[in-house]
Enzyme design. Structure first.
Site, PDB file in Angstrom:
ATOM      1  N   TYR A 153     -82.735  49.303  -1.573  1.00  0.00           N
ATOM      2  CA  TYR A 153     -81.628  48.654  -2.279  1.00  0.00           C
ATOM      3  C   TYR A 153     -80.992  49.564  -3.325  1.00  0.00           C
ATOM      4  CZ  TYR A 153     -83.299  44.444  -0.065  1.00  0.00           C
ATOM      5  OH  TYR A 153     -83.671  43.509   0.861  1.00  0.00           O
ATOM      6  N   TYR A 176     -87.299  34.594   0.064  1.00  0.00           N
ATOM      7  CA  TYR A 176     -87.136  35.962   0.579  1.00  0.00           C
ATOM      8  C   TYR A 176     -88.098  36.130   1.753  1.00  0.00           C
ATOM      9  CZ  TYR A 176     -87.196  40.918   1.336  1.00  0.00           C
ATOM     10  OH  TYR A 176     -87.120  42.147   1.951  1.00  0.00           O
ATOM     11  N   ASP A 230     -94.770  31.642   5.173  1.00  0.00           N
ATOM     12  CA  ASP A 230     -94.685  33.091   4.992  1.00  0.00           C
ATOM     13  C   ASP A 230     -95.572  33.461   3.805  1.00  0.00           C
ATOM     14  OD1 ASP A 230     -94.069  35.678   4.326  1.00  0.00           O
ATOM     15  OD2 ASP A 230     -91.896  35.441   4.460  1.00  0.00           O
ATOM     16  N   LYS A 285     -98.172  42.785   3.811  1.00  0.00           N
ATOM     17  CA  LYS A 285     -98.368  43.437   2.512  1.00  0.00           C
ATOM     18  C   LYS A 285     -99.826  43.825   2.212  1.00  0.00           C
ATOM     19  CE  LYS A 285     -94.075  42.741   0.253  1.00  0.00           C
ATOM     20  NZ  LYS A 285     -93.102  41.690   0.469  1.00  0.00           N
TER      21      LYS A 285
HETATM   22  C1  LIG Z   1     -92.095  41.608   1.507  1.00  0.00           C
HETATM   23  C2  LIG Z   1     -91.919  40.321   2.186  1.00  0.00           C
HETATM   24  C3  LIG Z   1     -91.463  40.253   3.509  1.00  0.00           C
HETATM   25  C4  LIG Z   1     -91.048  41.478   4.302  1.00  0.00           C
HETATM   26  O1  LIG Z   1     -92.092  42.372   4.487  1.00  0.00           O
HETATM   27  P1  LIG Z   1     -91.781  43.908   4.859  1.00  0.00           P
HETATM   28  O2  LIG Z   1     -93.132  44.489   5.137  1.00  0.00           O
HETATM   29  O3  LIG Z   1     -91.122  44.490   3.643  1.00  0.00           O
HETATM   30  O4  LIG Z   1     -90.892  43.902   6.034  1.00  0.00           O
HETATM   31  C5  LIG Z   1     -91.367  39.001   4.098  1.00  0.00           C
HETATM   32  N1  LIG Z   1     -91.691  37.886   3.415  1.00  0.00           N
HETATM   33  C6  LIG Z   1     -92.145  37.919   2.156  1.00  0.00           C
HETATM   34  C7  LIG Z   1     -92.523  36.647   1.469  1.00  0.00           C
HETATM   35  C8  LIG Z   1     -92.255  39.133   1.488  1.00  0.00           C
HETATM   36  O5  LIG Z   1     -92.683  39.163   0.217  1.00  0.00           O
END
Ligand SMILES: *Cc1c(COP(=O)(O)O)cnc(C)c1O
Length: 424
Positions: A18, A146, A247, A276
């Protein structure tokens, strides 16, 4: 290459997240990292408040994780997953089935969080398709979310803070409900569900799944919300036969004080996305787990398969690191440690509440957030933190930390006090 030359090339040729290519914010060269410390090229050491965006939960250069990587390299770094399986993948799948909420038992490995979100969305839509419900192709989510930067993921990111304005012509149109305002169940008010309920009642025939970040919304605003909302969402999904995708890419693996944030509400999703921290911050990797109902539903017809299969699916090196990182976490007294970090952040960030520039201070597990009333001058504030020997990366109105779980009290207190001072 000299430091200045390196920075010069970087500025002229390399994108950062970004960031402008013509007028980039400054970057700091890091040459090594150890424990909770990042070492800059000029020799200075910074206490890491970010875990490299939720990932490095055990800190950097960890002996156990280094050993796991070295050991795996001796047998194989990678092998394709089409027509082949390997011990690390099976071991990891078994572990994930065991530690995630009960009904999740079909595992899909992929290479990053965004891809995991794409996979989850495709699973939900393909499941509906297999059920003959071909009109169910949309998703319902809440504002301030997000979910990543690929197209499917972007379509369910917050439409204001996300990238909807640039890509509106090509992004799938999804349903957005108001996000809950209450932080906990004692503040909960049923009216907070109204917008979500109205959308479900009006449009469930078009909706394949609800997708959201349970309890903590990360990059969309570092917001915390009441578990009651998630329980009600689960109930509405059941009532209207919608799938629920949690997520947990940011919240998973103990960050919020529970192993998975959905545990705060005592609910199970139909699909969970993990990423992550899954490899302890060593490699990009992710996993999607779904229920048997979804797995069998998609593949009910003799020739129907799930239409996804990345090149680096179930990469053995990443699986080995995930196995080692998860064992390291589960063998530690992580709940107690999370409570220690939470108490310390609560106490040390509290003075910010009296600061007239501060709108809110909130802490959950090992996440601490100071929300200011005005937008932050990111470059200036970043510089102040670096000068004080800490690595904190603010964005928007938010100054926040999510340090490696191994941070000790002295370092944590020092880190928090720099935030208190810098936002003054
Ligand atoms: C970071 C994140 C993503 C995307 O993961 P990347 O490995 O950066 O593609 C998706 N959902 C959430 C909640 C995130 O924090």
């Amino acid at each position: 290459m000299q430091n200045a030359e390196m920075l010069d090339f970087d500025r002229n040729h390399i994108w950062h997240p970004y960031t402008s290519m013509t007028d980039p914010l400054p970057v700091y060269p890091v040459v090594s990292a150890n424990g909770v410390r990042l070492q800059l090229a000029d020799g200075r050491e910074l206490i890491d408040g970010m875990s490299s965006w939720w990932c490095a939960i055990h800190g950097y250069n960890h002996r156990v994780l280094n050993d796991a990587a070295t050991e795996q390299l001796k047998s194989m770094s990678h092998v394709m997953f089409g027509g082949i399986t390997h011990p690390q993948a099976v071991k990891l799948a078994k572990k994930l089935v065991e530690i995630t909420p009960l009904p999740l038992d079909k595992v899909f490995f992929c290479d990053s969080g965004s891809v995991a979100v794409e996979v989850a969305i495709k699973m939900a839509i393909q499941y509906c398709y297999a059920e003959g419900k071909t009109d169910k192709t949309k998703l319902l989510t809440i504002r301030h979310g997000y979910h990543g930067d690929t197209f499917g993921a972007m379509s369910v990111c917050d439409p204001v803070s996300g990238m909807h304005h640039i890509f509106s012509g090509i992004l799938a149109k999804q349903f957005f409900a108001e996000a809950p305002k209450s932080r906990n169940d004692s503040e909960w008010n049923d009216s907070e569900l109204r917008s979500f309920r109205e959308i479900i009642e009006a449009s469930h025939n078009e909706i394949a799944a609800v997708i959201l970040e349970p309890i903590v919304q990360g990059a969309g605003g570092m917001r915390f919300y009441a578990p009651e909302f998630l329980r009600q969402v689960r109930a509405l999904c059941d009532q209207h036969d919608l799938l629920l995708i949690c997520d947990e890419i940011a919240t998973g693996f103990g960050r919020t004080g529970r192993l998975f944030a959905s545990e705060h509400a005592g609910i199970s999703p139909d699909i969970i996305c993990l990423g992550k921290a899954i490899t302890g911050g060593y490699l990009s990797f992710a996993a999607v787990l779904a229920t048997t109902r979804i797995g069998e539903g998609i593949c009910r017809e003799k020739s129907s398969v799930f239409m996804h299969g990345p090149t680096f699916m179930a990469n053995p090196l990443a699986c080995a690191l995930a196995n080692a990182s998860i064992d390291l976490l589960l063998e530690s007294d992580w709940q107690k440690n999370s409570a220690r970090i939470e108490a310390c952040l609560n106490q040390e960030l509290a003075p910010c509440r009296a600061n007239p520039k501060v709108a809110d201070v909130r802490v959950m597990g090992s996440i601490g957030v100071v929300e200011l009333k005005k937008e932050i001058d990111m470059a200036a504030m970043q510089q102040q933190f670096v000068d004080r020997g800490v690595w904190v990366r603010p964005f928007g109105k938010l100054v926040y930390v999510m340090p490696p779980y191994i941070i000790n009290d002295d370092d944590l207190i020092y880190l928090a006090r720099q935030i208190v001072d810098v936002v003054m």
